[in-house]
Write an enzyme that holds these catalytic residues in place. Sequence first.
Site, PDB file in Angstrom:
ATOM      1  N   ARG A 105      26.199 -20.208 -29.694  1.00 38.27           N
ATOM      2  CA  ARG A 105      25.622 -20.299 -31.031  1.00 38.27           C
ATOM      3  C   ARG A 105      24.135 -19.944 -30.990  1.00 38.27           C
ATOM      4  O   ARG A 105      23.493 -19.982 -29.949  1.00 38.27           O
ATOM      5  CB  ARG A 105      25.844 -21.679 -31.638  1.00 38.27           C
ATOM      6  N   GLU A 110      33.034 -24.494 -43.244  1.00 41.25           N
ATOM      7  CA  GLU A 110      33.409 -25.737 -43.899  1.00 41.25           C
ATOM      8  C   GLU A 110      32.465 -25.902 -45.094  1.00 41.25           C
ATOM      9  O   GLU A 110      31.244 -25.829 -44.917  1.00 41.25           O
ATOM     10  CB  GLU A 110      33.238 -26.907 -42.919  1.00 41.25           C
ATOM     11  N   LYS A 170      23.893 -28.385 -40.177  1.00 43.91           N
ATOM     12  CA  LYS A 170      23.936 -28.694 -41.599  1.00 43.91           C
ATOM     13  C   LYS A 170      23.594 -30.155 -41.875  1.00 43.91           C
ATOM     14  O   LYS A 170      22.970 -30.471 -42.880  1.00 43.91           O
ATOM     15  CB  LYS A 170      25.338 -28.389 -42.145  1.00 43.91           C
TER      16      LYS A 170
END
Length: 571
Positions: free
Chosen positions: A269, A44, A279
């Site tokens: 992850r 994204e 982020k």
Amino acid sequence: MSKTSEDTNNSNSQSAPDFIREIVAEDIRTNKHGGAIVTRFPPEPNGYLHIGHAKAIVLSFEIAKENGGITHLRFDDTNPIKEDVEYTESIIEDIRWLGYDWEDRLHFASDYFEQLFEWAKELIKKGKAFVCDLSGDEIREYRGTLKKPGKNSPFRDRTVEENLDLFNRMQAGEFEDGTRVLRAKIDMSAANLNMRDPVMYRILHETHHRTGDKWCIYPMYDWAHGQSDSIEGITHSICTLEFEDHRPLYDWFLEQLEVYHPQQIEFARLNMTYTVMSKRKLMLLVENGYVSGWDDPRLPTISGLRRRGYSPESIRKFCELIRIAKRNSTVEISMLEYCIREDLNKHAPRVMAVLNPLKVVITNYPENQVEELECINNPEDPEAGTRNVPFSRELYIEQEDFREDPPKKFFRLAPGREVRLRYAYFIKCVEVVKDDITQEVTEIHCTYDPASRGGSSPDGRKVKATLHWVSAEHSIPAEVHLYDKLFLKENPLDETDGASFLDSVNPDSLKTLTESRVEPSLADKQPGWKCQFERQGYFCVDPDSEQGKLVFNRTVTLRDTWAKIQAAGKK
Ligand code: ATP
Ligand code: MG
């Protein structure tokens, strides 16, 4: 290379394939998808990539490569509020730098807005989607909880005609933001909350960085993602564990539409000690000035690591070494450091730089004499050859290599003591010069032994230390940045003590030295150039360097803590 690291390399290359590679191998064996392997990386564009993304990138690109497949880069640009071209560009640069190529397969979810809109109407016609007028808060309230089933929206039973009319008018811009949404009609009592009539579209009168003002309704991630995978013919849609609970919805949409159905596979992850990866949290550090920008060398961003002096090879090696699993875990940051240290040990030329200079005058060395002394560029690499470094009467050594009053285990220079200057001579301290007022040592006077040229002992006499040095006149000034961990807490996200992760930012994570001196062979080095400063660690030239004023970032120190941890674990 140490024994530990050899063991690591071997065990890694010989180890069994991970569970995703097993799935892929089985699909090839059974000729699923005609043997084709198509993966994708779907960022994204709402921030810069970090080392966690690198794990996902390396995984998807390498699996395709290993199997003669291909990988798409697809921007998941469904939220115009948070997205920006700056991010798109940085992501493209970072993936290229990591060494991956998507050729002509650069896609954007926004390329599929039209198709998604048509498909949404198809679901409405099948009685599988409806326009809902509940507010965001009401939708949340109606959804229920893990323990409590949800309640049907009062708008759930609208007719197909009414739904189509309202949805078309949503798209035409007749309604304000937040007044209506399109929802899938699934099951408000499903155990999986994601299946409780999830939102597919929301109204957002926002300009999109690619589609401009064409749309005022935007698809939600779950609605856009699987369908984009399907349009692109992705075979294995690899993502992180938090999407596991979304998989039933991913599958449901594709089943209702009766279109090509890729397989979503989840892995854990990457989490790393002493840093944060999200982020949103990185953005807080950048926006509140805790760091100088997204590419600050203390951040785990790809651009930060690049500026710090990491090579793409070392990051790929790290991703290979940590492997992938289905259970979340945290990797030691020292393991990442180990990977770059191994890489630089093989490739980085050795040079001399004095970080905190102390002047040394060799009183019996002829004034105006300059000797070019031969120095080895890299003892690990015979091909790297030698270079000459000028030696003269006035030199600099590190302040910490001299003690007027040496403690017991201090073997370096002290009054009356002899040491070796690397590749040069034995010198002996004969006098200490101090500032009259502060009593600080400003300079030391030494004599040298001409018979020890090259640093060899003239008569078998021993010295206990070898110091690095530069010639005062010939060396060039440099600014040096030394880094420490960005956070004081191993897990900054542990906010159980009521503290925010920002409270554990290490106030001493950056130390700037402005008086450093480096040997003259470095004068023309360009940003990104990497080397080892003997005894001080690996460094690289920062982009902020200017002609006559080099700036160096320390990538990593010389000490190998991870190898030690590993060795301890094996005992
Ligand atoms: P963040 O939580 O850091 O904001 P994100 O998941 O929202 O990251 P995306 O741009 O949506 O960021 O991520 C693109 C891909 O990278 C996704 O497939 C995601 O699963 C993967 N990814 C993100 N963070 C990690 C991580 N820490 N480890 C491995 N893969 C990750
Ligand atoms: Mg995301």
